[in-house]
Scaffold this motif. Sequence first.
Motif, PDB file in Angstrom:
ATOM      1  N   UNK A 143       0.858  -1.186   0.000  1.00  0.00           N
ATOM      2  CA  UNK A 143       0.000   0.000   0.000  1.00  0.00           C
ATOM      3  C   UNK A 143       0.887   1.226   0.000  1.00  0.00           C
ATOM      4  N   UNK A 144       0.280   2.392   0.190  1.00  0.00           N
ATOM      5  CA  UNK A 144       1.063   3.623   0.227  1.00  0.00           C
ATOM      6  C   UNK A 144       1.954   3.696   1.468  1.00  0.00           C
ATOM      7  N   UNK A 145       1.614   2.899   2.484  1.00  0.00           N
ATOM      8  CA  UNK A 145       2.420   2.844   3.702  1.00  0.00           C
ATOM      9  C   UNK A 145       3.570   1.862   3.512  1.00  0.00           C
ATOM     10  N   UNK A 146       4.742   2.216   4.034  1.00  0.00           N
ATOM     11  CA  UNK A 146       5.886   1.304   3.955  1.00  0.00           C
ATOM     12  C   UNK A 146       5.693   0.215   5.003  1.00  0.00           C
ATOM     13  N   UNK A 147       4.959  -0.821   4.603  1.00  0.00           N
ATOM     14  CA  UNK A 147       4.622  -1.909   5.516  1.00  0.00           C
ATOM     15  C   UNK A 147       4.299  -3.152   4.693  1.00  0.00           C
ATOM     16  N   UNK A 148       4.458  -4.305   5.307  1.00  0.00           N
ATOM     17  CA  UNK A 148       4.090  -5.553   4.649  1.00  0.00           C
ATOM     18  C   UNK A 148       2.578  -5.754   4.748  1.00  0.00           C
ATOM     19  N   UNK A 149       2.075  -6.784   4.088  1.00  0.00           N
ATOM     20  CA  UNK A 149       0.674  -7.132   4.282  1.00  0.00           C
ATOM     21  C   UNK A 149       0.489  -7.739   5.667  1.00  0.00           C
ATOM     22  N   UNK A 150      -0.746  -7.794   6.112  1.00  0.00           N
ATOM     23  CA  UNK A 150      -1.050  -8.334   7.437  1.00  0.00           C
ATOM     24  C   UNK A 150      -0.841  -9.842   7.473  1.00  0.00           C
TER      25      UNK A 150
ATOM     26  N   UNK B 273      10.712  -7.605  18.915  1.00  0.00           N
ATOM     27  CA  UNK B 273      10.233  -7.275  17.574  1.00  0.00           C
ATOM     28  C   UNK B 273       9.174  -8.248  17.090  1.00  0.00           C
ATOM     29  N   UNK B 274       9.360  -9.536  17.383  1.00  0.00           N
ATOM     30  CA  UNK B 274       8.365 -10.539  16.999  1.00  0.00           C
ATOM     31  C   UNK B 274       7.040 -10.288  17.698  1.00  0.00           C
ATOM     32  N   UNK B 275       7.103  -9.950  18.991  1.00  0.00           N
ATOM     33  CA  UNK B 275       5.879  -9.662  19.747  1.00  0.00           C
ATOM     34  C   UNK B 275       5.205  -8.407  19.191  1.00  0.00           C
ATOM     35  N   UNK B 276       5.998  -7.423  18.796  1.00  0.00           N
ATOM     36  CA  UNK B 276       5.432  -6.202  18.221  1.00  0.00           C
ATOM     37  C   UNK B 276       4.629  -6.523  16.959  1.00  0.00           C
ATOM     38  N   UNK B 277       5.144  -7.429  16.139  1.00  0.00           N
ATOM     39  CA  UNK B 277       4.444  -7.799  14.907  1.00  0.00           C
ATOM     40  C   UNK B 277       3.225  -8.661  15.199  1.00  0.00           C
ATOM     41  N   UNK B 278       3.387  -9.697  15.996  1.00  0.00           N
ATOM     42  CA  UNK B 278       2.323 -10.689  16.180  1.00  0.00           C
ATOM     43  C   UNK B 278       1.259 -10.262  17.177  1.00  0.00           C
ATOM     44  N   UNK B 279       1.588  -9.323  18.071  1.00  0.00           N
ATOM     45  CA  UNK B 279       0.603  -8.904  19.074  1.00  0.00           C
ATOM     46  C   UNK B 279       0.032  -7.526  18.787  1.00  0.00           C
ATOM     47  N   UNK B 280       0.864  -6.606  18.342  1.00  0.00           N
ATOM     48  CA  UNK B 280       0.439  -5.206  18.246  1.00  0.00           C
ATOM     49  C   UNK B 280      -0.020  -4.835  16.837  1.00  0.00           C
ATOM     50  N   UNK B 281       0.880  -4.951  15.841  1.00  0.00           N
ATOM     51  CA  UNK B 281       0.594  -4.432  14.504  1.00  0.00           C
ATOM     52  C   UNK B 281      -0.021  -5.463  13.565  1.00  0.00           C
ATOM     53  N   UNK B 282       0.345  -6.724  13.701  1.00  0.00           N
ATOM     54  CA  UNK B 282      -0.128  -7.746  12.773  1.00  0.00           C
ATOM     55  C   UNK B 282       0.557  -7.692  11.422  1.00  0.00           C
ATOM     56  N   UNK B 283       1.607  -6.899  11.285  1.00  0.00           N
ATOM     57  CA  UNK B 283       2.388  -6.754  10.056  1.00  0.00           C
ATOM     58  C   UNK B 283       3.693  -6.072  10.426  1.00  0.00           C
TER      59      UNK B 283
END
Length: 390
Positions: free
Chosen positions: A186-193, A275-285
């Motif tokens: 997307x327009x955001x610098x991020x991976x898909x969920x 970092x893994x917890x940030x992805x899997x718990x908070x952001x989902x991506x």
Amino acid sequence: MSDGLRARATAGLERLVGASVLERLALSVTALFASLLVGALLLLASGYDPMFVYYYLFYGAVGTPFNVALTLQQMTLLLLTGLAVAVSFRAGLFNIGTQGQLVLGALATALTVLAVAPLVPGGLVGGLVLIPLGLLVGAVVGGAYGAIPGALKAYADANEVITTIMLNFIATGIAFYLVNNYFRVSSTVATENVPGYAKLQPILFHPSSSFSLLVFVATLALALGVYYMFKNTSFGYELRTSGLQPAAASYAGVDAERMTVASMTLSGAIGGLAGAVYVLMVEGRYIAPPSLGFDGITVSILAGNNPLGVVPAALLFGVLKSGGLTVGFETDVPPELIGVLRGLIILFVAMPEFFRMLGGWAGVADRDPVATDGGESDGAEADSGGGDDA
């Protein structure tokens, strides 16, 4: 400085360095109230009602179940990064690179889960495969990245402060380049969920809270485990002596170079796990994380680099972060002033530990005496008032 004044200053430092657990707790509580008083005067001078501001500061932290979840979410992340820093600091090494280890751990977790997700069934089975895998990958990548400055320190005598700072920039640049050019959706610098079943789900809290009570309990258990490792295992003893007393470590047969790499690897692994917890718990991506790694340095120093002390220090930071957000939403207090209030509270609470560290640097007392027989010397432990048991 006159001899009398120097003697009084030395006596005061000796008293702080040798303070008991209860005395240090009383100092911290007193400092907290002093910071609130100074903050109230600052707010009054700026034309704001301090009671109104403090109400929203603490209501925003614990006023509703959602606010409690947000506070505990921040505490969990800061507890992990604080532990990562504490592990290296206790080994006499300054790991300023937790942020970079967190970034690469988060990116590796997101990419691994997204790559493996199509190969496993969904639902509970998929979650049981992807969640442990994502956590493991984050820890491994963070540990490998932490091992780099450890090896440079051990075998090339490179200053770990400089190398870890530089590696932070490298990690951030690598993550941005890969996501922006290959994994951006997307327009955001991020991976898909990641799939919903691969996320760490809330328990007893609303799904929108992005907080897993299970992760919180596991993180507390990790803090206890790290404390036990340093206090009661030969591996923990070797980590401490290799950094703090290299001559004693060599005399005891410890491979100081190997333990330097091991301590930085363990520190990096905990940072990558954050970092893994940030992805899997908070952001989902994967999306560029906030400065949790740098906050972890402050949390660790505030806790005296004690794995158990990191717990209340992380809680204080969690309260200030979530409460500060509510103050910003509900009042017209400028964000800069909110930052000053948070800084004042942290500064005052950290002052007793700062003076204890100053006393240690001045040679007033040995803060972490280590005997060469594999345990702490009883006489020194008694002299220190059991300060490391806090």
